[in-house]
Design an enzyme around this catalytic site. Structure first.
Site, mmCIF file in Angstrom:
data_model
loop_
_atom_site.group_PDB
_atom_site.id
_atom_site.type_symbol
_atom_site.label_atom_id
_atom_site.label_comp_id
_atom_site.label_asym_id
_atom_site.label_seq_id
_atom_site.Cartn_x
_atom_site.Cartn_y
_atom_site.Cartn_z
ATOM 1 N N HIS A 67 55.866 28.537 -16.559
ATOM 2 C CA HIS A 67 55.469 29.236 -15.924
ATOM 3 C C HIS A 67 57.092 30.258 -15.875
ATOM 4 O O HIS A 67 57.175 30.956 -15.552
ATOM 5 C CB HIS A 67 55.657 28.489 -14.282
ATOM 6 C CG HIS A 67 55.629 29.246 -13.107
ATOM 7 N ND1 HIS A 67 54.106 29.454 -13.168
ATOM 8 C CD2 HIS A 67 56.726 29.952 -12.881
ATOM 9 C CE1 HIS A 67 54.494 30.746 -11.557
ATOM 10 N NE2 HIS A 67 55.600 30.648 -11.545
ATOM 11 N N GLU A 68 58.348 29.252 -15.541
ATOM 12 C CA GLU A 68 59.768 29.224 -14.787
ATOM 13 C C GLU A 68 60.479 30.636 -16.473
ATOM 14 O O GLU A 68 60.442 30.958 -16.100
ATOM 15 C CB GLU A 68 60.222 28.543 -14.613
ATOM 16 C CG GLU A 68 61.163 28.136 -13.405
ATOM 17 C CD GLU A 68 60.594 29.028 -12.412
ATOM 18 O OE1 GLU A 68 61.702 29.339 -12.713
ATOM 19 O OE2 GLU A 68 59.337 28.952 -11.513
ATOM 20 N N HIS A 71 58.954 33.480 -16.581
ATOM 21 C CA HIS A 71 60.203 34.188 -16.199
ATOM 22 C C HIS A 71 60.755 34.937 -16.569
ATOM 23 O O HIS A 71 61.554 36.222 -16.497
ATOM 24 C CB HIS A 71 60.025 33.688 -13.770
ATOM 25 C CG HIS A 71 59.033 33.805 -13.382
ATOM 26 N ND1 HIS A 71 58.609 35.011 -12.569
ATOM 27 C CD2 HIS A 71 58.636 32.250 -12.609
ATOM 28 C CE1 HIS A 71 57.284 34.876 -11.829
ATOM 29 N NE2 HIS A 71 57.901 33.260 -11.831
#
Length: 244
Positions: A67-68, A71
């Site tokens: 997820h990170e 980003h």
């Protein structure tokens, strides 16, 4: 929230963990092995539950890291430098040096993580369905089912329109495009985050004194998590947080 130790580097981005991550890792394994899996899938041995919990925890933290990374890699493509990614007590943090240069870029960076989490939830649901259809071992199906559910819950919470969550950054992108002011959009989105955080803290305090015990403390922690630092004029650094 800076890393206490680093253990990986991907595309030039340092990845590490704060010492508090060790606490949540132990709690996740303990809760899965001692309660979640035995309650949903009774009749297995304690050693089996422990192995299931360890595998689920590793894949869970891997999901947060992906997820990170979503980003971070999107931010790099938008011309924003990433200092590092840190796993800590309540989630993951991607540290940005600067901010995306337009509302469109801000939206792309903010939505990248949730899109990966959505894809992971769909993939794990697909594996669970396939496993049930083909008669896979219950230990495998239990782990994939847990990962599907937890990723979906993470997606739902992280998309709340409250800065610094991803939904708050999506809200900021929309406000930025509307008001043509990054600072004003940040202040409004951060205000929504603080308001929601205060509500969670209040719920946690009430819950703690009305019978839920330490469960209410989690609401307090989440409320603190949603209380961003005051936004200062001219501030250019930033971060993206994901709750686990």
């Amino acid at each position: 929230m800076t890393s206490s130790f680093r253990f990986l580097r991907i595309k030039g981005i340092a990845i590490g963990a704060h010492w508090s991550w060790l606490l949540i890792a132990a709690l996740v394994v303990w809760s899965l092995a001692g309660w979640v899996f035995p309650t949903s899938y009774p009749g297995l041995t304690g050693e089996t539950y422990l192995v299931m919990a360890a595998v689920a925890a590793v894949l869970f933290f891997g999901s947060v890291l992906l997820h990170e990374l979503g980003h971070a890699l999107t931010a790099v493509r938008q011309g924003v430098e990433i200092k590092e990614i840190t796993l800590w007590l309540l989630g993951g943090v991607a540290h940005l040096r600067g901010q995306p240069g337009s509302p469109r870029a801000e939206f792309r960076v903010a939505i990248a993580g949730p899109m990966i989490t959505l894809a992971l939830a769909a993939a794990f649901y697909g594996l669970t369905w396939t496993g049930e259809l083909l008669g896979w071992l219950v230990t495998v199906v239990a782990v994939t089912d847990y990962l599907a559910v937890i990723n979906l819950l993470l997606l739902a919470f992280n998309m709340l329109p409250a800065l610094p969550l991803d939904g708050g950054r999506v809200l900021r992108a929309a406000l930025w495009a509307w008001r043509r002011s990054f600072l004003r959009a940040t202040q409004w989105a951060a205000g929504a985050g603080r308001a929601f955080g205060f509500v969670l803290v209040a719920l946690g305090v009430v819950s703690f004194f009305t019978g839920t015990g330490f469960g209410g403390l989690w609401f307090v922690l989440l409320g603190w998590f949603l209380a961003p630092e005051p936004v200062k004029p001219g501030e250019t650094s930033g971060y993206l947080r994901a709750l686990w």
